[in-house]
Design an enzyme around this catalytic site. Sequence first.
Site, PDB file in Angstrom:
ATOM      1  N   LYS A 158       0.826  -1.211   0.000  1.00 38.31           N
ATOM      2  CA  LYS A 158       0.000   0.000   0.000  1.00 38.31           C
ATOM      3  C   LYS A 158       0.857   1.256   0.000  1.00 38.31           C
ATOM      4  O   LYS A 158       1.930   1.279   0.600  1.00 38.31           O
ATOM      5  CB  LYS A 158      -0.913   0.004   1.232  1.00 38.31           C
ATOM      6  N   GLY A 165      -8.364   4.370  -2.757  1.00 37.97           N
ATOM      7  CA  GLY A 165      -8.116   3.004  -3.218  1.00 37.97           C
ATOM      8  C   GLY A 165      -6.978   2.869  -4.224  1.00 37.97           C
ATOM      9  O   GLY A 165      -6.780   1.803  -4.795  1.00 37.97           O
ATOM     10  N   GLU A 200       1.355  -5.055   4.264  1.00 37.30           N
ATOM     11  CA  GLU A 200       0.594  -5.653   5.364  1.00 37.30           C
ATOM     12  C   GLU A 200      -0.076  -6.934   4.917  1.00 37.30           C
ATOM     13  O   GLU A 200      -0.179  -7.235   3.727  1.00 37.30           O
ATOM     14  CB  GLU A 200      -0.371  -4.657   6.033  1.00 37.30           C
ATOM     15  N   HIS A 208     -15.581  -4.045   6.176  1.00 38.33           N
ATOM     16  CA  HIS A 208     -15.048  -2.707   6.448  1.00 38.33           C
ATOM     17  C   HIS A 208     -15.951  -2.096   7.516  1.00 38.33           C
ATOM     18  O   HIS A 208     -17.129  -1.848   7.272  1.00 38.33           O
ATOM     19  CB  HIS A 208     -15.066  -1.868   5.170  1.00 38.33           C
ATOM     20  N   HIS A 235     -12.853  -0.426  -4.227  1.00 39.66           N
ATOM     21  CA  HIS A 235     -12.530   0.221  -2.954  1.00 39.66           C
ATOM     22  C   HIS A 235     -13.342   1.484  -2.699  1.00 39.66           C
ATOM     23  O   HIS A 235     -13.008   2.274  -1.824  1.00 39.66           O
ATOM     24  CB  HIS A 235     -11.036   0.535  -2.845  1.00 39.66           C
ATOM     25  N   LYS A 237     -16.988   3.016  -1.519  1.00 39.49           N
ATOM     26  CA  LYS A 237     -18.193   2.579  -0.824  1.00 39.49           C
ATOM     27  C   LYS A 237     -19.442   2.861  -1.656  1.00 39.49           C
ATOM     28  O   LYS A 237     -19.522   3.885  -2.326  1.00 39.49           O
ATOM     29  CB  LYS A 237     -18.296   3.320   0.515  1.00 39.49           C
ATOM     30  N   GLU A 275     -10.984   3.800  10.569  1.00 36.28           N
ATOM     31  CA  GLU A 275     -11.437   2.703   9.712  1.00 36.28           C
ATOM     32  C   GLU A 275     -10.699   1.403  10.030  1.00 36.28           C
ATOM     33  O   GLU A 275      -9.476   1.396  10.208  1.00 36.28           O
ATOM     34  CB  GLU A 275     -11.216   3.058   8.240  1.00 36.28           C
ATOM     35  N   GLU A 287      -6.971   3.038   8.379  1.00 32.49           N
ATOM     36  CA  GLU A 287      -6.645   4.464   8.270  1.00 32.49           C
ATOM     37  C   GLU A 287      -7.610   5.291   9.093  1.00 32.49           C
ATOM     38  O   GLU A 287      -8.640   4.798   9.557  1.00 32.49           O
ATOM     39  CB  GLU A 287      -6.657   4.931   6.810  1.00 32.49           C
ATOM     40  N   ARG A 291     -12.027  14.107   8.899  1.00 29.22           N
ATOM     41  CA  ARG A 291     -13.083  14.971   8.340  1.00 29.22           C
ATOM     42  C   ARG A 291     -14.431  14.296   8.511  1.00 29.22           C
ATOM     43  O   ARG A 291     -14.510  13.167   8.997  1.00 29.22           O
ATOM     44  CB  ARG A 291     -12.813  15.172   6.847  1.00 29.22           C
TER      45      ARG A 291
HETATM   46  P1  ADP Z   1      -7.698   4.304   0.649  1.00 27.27           P
HETATM   47  O1  ADP Z   1      -7.257   5.421   1.548  1.00 27.27           O
HETATM   48  O2  ADP Z   1      -7.001   4.329  -0.676  1.00 27.27           O
HETATM   49  O3  ADP Z   1      -9.178   4.211   0.542  1.00 27.27           O
HETATM   50  P2  ADP Z   1      -7.610   2.132   2.632  1.00 27.27           P
HETATM   51  O4  ADP Z   1      -6.406   1.794   3.417  1.00 27.27           O
HETATM   52  O5  ADP Z   1      -8.712   2.843   3.345  1.00 27.27           O
HETATM   53  O6  ADP Z   1      -7.169   2.949   1.320  1.00 27.27           O
HETATM   54  O7  ADP Z   1      -8.189   0.822   1.993  1.00 27.27           O
HETATM   55  C1  ADP Z   1      -9.273   0.860   1.094  1.00 27.27           C
HETATM   56  C2  ADP Z   1      -9.839  -0.510   0.902  1.00 27.27           C
HETATM   57  O8  ADP Z   1      -8.825  -1.423   0.421  1.00 27.27           O
HETATM   58  C3  ADP Z   1     -10.383  -1.177   2.151  1.00 27.27           C
HETATM   59  O9  ADP Z   1     -11.698  -0.766   2.450  1.00 27.27           O
HETATM   60  C4  ADP Z   1     -10.299  -2.629   1.738  1.00 27.27           C
HETATM   61  O10 ADP Z   1     -11.352  -2.911   0.843  1.00 27.27           O
HETATM   62  C5  ADP Z   1      -8.995  -2.718   0.957  1.00 27.27           C
HETATM   63  N1  ADP Z   1      -7.844  -3.055   1.832  1.00 27.27           N
HETATM   64  C6  ADP Z   1      -6.965  -2.192   2.420  1.00 27.27           C
HETATM   65  N2  ADP Z   1      -6.064  -2.844   3.188  1.00 27.27           N
HETATM   66  C7  ADP Z   1      -6.350  -4.175   3.096  1.00 27.27           C
HETATM   67  C8  ADP Z   1      -5.809  -5.375   3.690  1.00 27.27           C
HETATM   68  N3  ADP Z   1      -4.760  -5.353   4.529  1.00 27.27           N
HETATM   69  N4  ADP Z   1      -6.401  -6.556   3.376  1.00 27.27           N
HETATM   70  C9  ADP Z   1      -7.468  -6.613   2.537  1.00 27.27           C
HETATM   71  N5  ADP Z   1      -8.025  -5.524   1.952  1.00 27.27           N
HETATM   72  C10 ADP Z   1      -7.497  -4.311   2.224  1.00 27.27           C
END
Ligand code: ADP
Length: 447
Positions: A158, A165, A200, A208, A235, A237, A275, A287, A291
């Site tokens: 990531k 996403g 990770e 979620h 990714h 919602k 989250e 994360e 806001r």
């Molecule tokens: P962004 O800030 O780009 O939205 P996030 O860290 O919030 O990134 O992750 C967005 C989505 O990606 C999550 O809701 C989930 O669907 C998927 N995701 C993120 N990390 C993982 C993980 N460790 N394992 C599985 N899916 C993940």
Amino acid sequence: MFQKILIANRGEIALRVLRACKELGIQTVVVHSTADADAMHVRLADESVCIGPPPSRDSYLNIHQIVAACEITGADAVHPGYGFLSENAKFADILAAHNITFIGPSGDHIRIMGDKIEAKRTAKRLGIPVVPGSDGAVTDQKEARRIAAEIGYPVIIKASAGGGGRGMKVALTEADLEIALQTASTEAGAAFGDDAVYIEKYLEKPRHIEVQVFGDGFGRGVHFGERDCSLQRRHQKVWEEAPSPALNAEERARIGGICAKAIADLGYSGAGTIEFLYENGEFYFIEMNTRLQVEHPVTEAITGIDLVHEQIRVASGGGLSVKQEDIKFNGHAIECRINAEDPRTFTPSPGTIPHFHTPGGLGIRVDSGVYSGYKIPPYYDSLIGKLIVHGRNRVECMMRLRRALDEFVVDGIKTTLPLFRDLVGNADIANGDYDIHWLEKYLAKED
Ligand code: ADP
């Protein structure tokens, strides 16, 4: 309390904030691009200032113009809504330097949480459970292989600066790792100007689940329960609900308590969302958003508390209107994001809406800036409204949602309404039995 608030946003959220200001007797200024001269928030505001041409970078992201609009109109605070400048630490700092209050946390808190590696470290230090993975950025292949072997495959790479996403790559086995690391880092560099990535554990069937928190500005923190936003596409919602069909009251109180304490220890001020991915009874921090979220109305529906009122109170130094023990959860709420998009291909469908009719009745809320005859400009994201339905329990909420979707009319363009009409009749959805991959699989099957 503030005399005049400038709303630095557009669409349904500008209207949402405007309504809260009006209720509190605060004067409103909206800024808008030339493409939004006819928008509902412009029509309803006390004052409006055109700040530039349609592209966001020349208008809604133009800090100089927005600060100038504050000075011309004498606004003493800015509400950034979500998106645009809402998580821009520099914007918060510049406003502070001009003695204008940013309705949100401090620039420093935005900065910490905007960097995902820093955010994860901070969360861990505050006692929030995190996804197992690298301690910080990973640059070389050897280190990546060692960490991945330690936490076990599959893993996800990531971007530290990631958002929306983007910049995420999954490696199912060691053979995929090298290329995943390279592409994630290159993508992150191109999209965010920062190529730092971290590793990770990839959770295979998580939900979620996010916790709504608030810092009161005096070192106290509270939580407003959780939202389940597992129904996602790319990714993003699509459907959100509160409470989560997967949690019981004890789990809710436990994770909520951890989050509220973390917010207090951080000295955080204003609204935030922590989250998590949730799998096999465990929460894993991904994360924090510093806001108001798009899906905040489901929390408002089950708590009866106006979160924008609370944001304004806290920013003005008045603290929260409620203590943790005053926050009670009542019934169930679901939000559907109505996008101007093809419901199958999700390609944007801007254009004129000759006729717009929203559902009504008990337990129905529609947040939208659209009206009959409105023309959706092609320059911005495709969210044109949100349908939020509340019932005494999930079954009643689903029955009401089905009825509300039947009543909703948006002529002239394609929208995601037909998708929701399908989902509301689906057995897995009825049972609350879905994870973050459910919707993508469902859409693939339908094709
Ligand atoms: P962004 O800030 O780009 O939205 P996030 O860290 O919030 O990134 O992750 C967005 C989505 O990606 C999550 O809701 C989930 O669907 C998927 N995701 C993120 N990390 C993982 C993980 N460790 N394992 C599985 N899916 C993940």
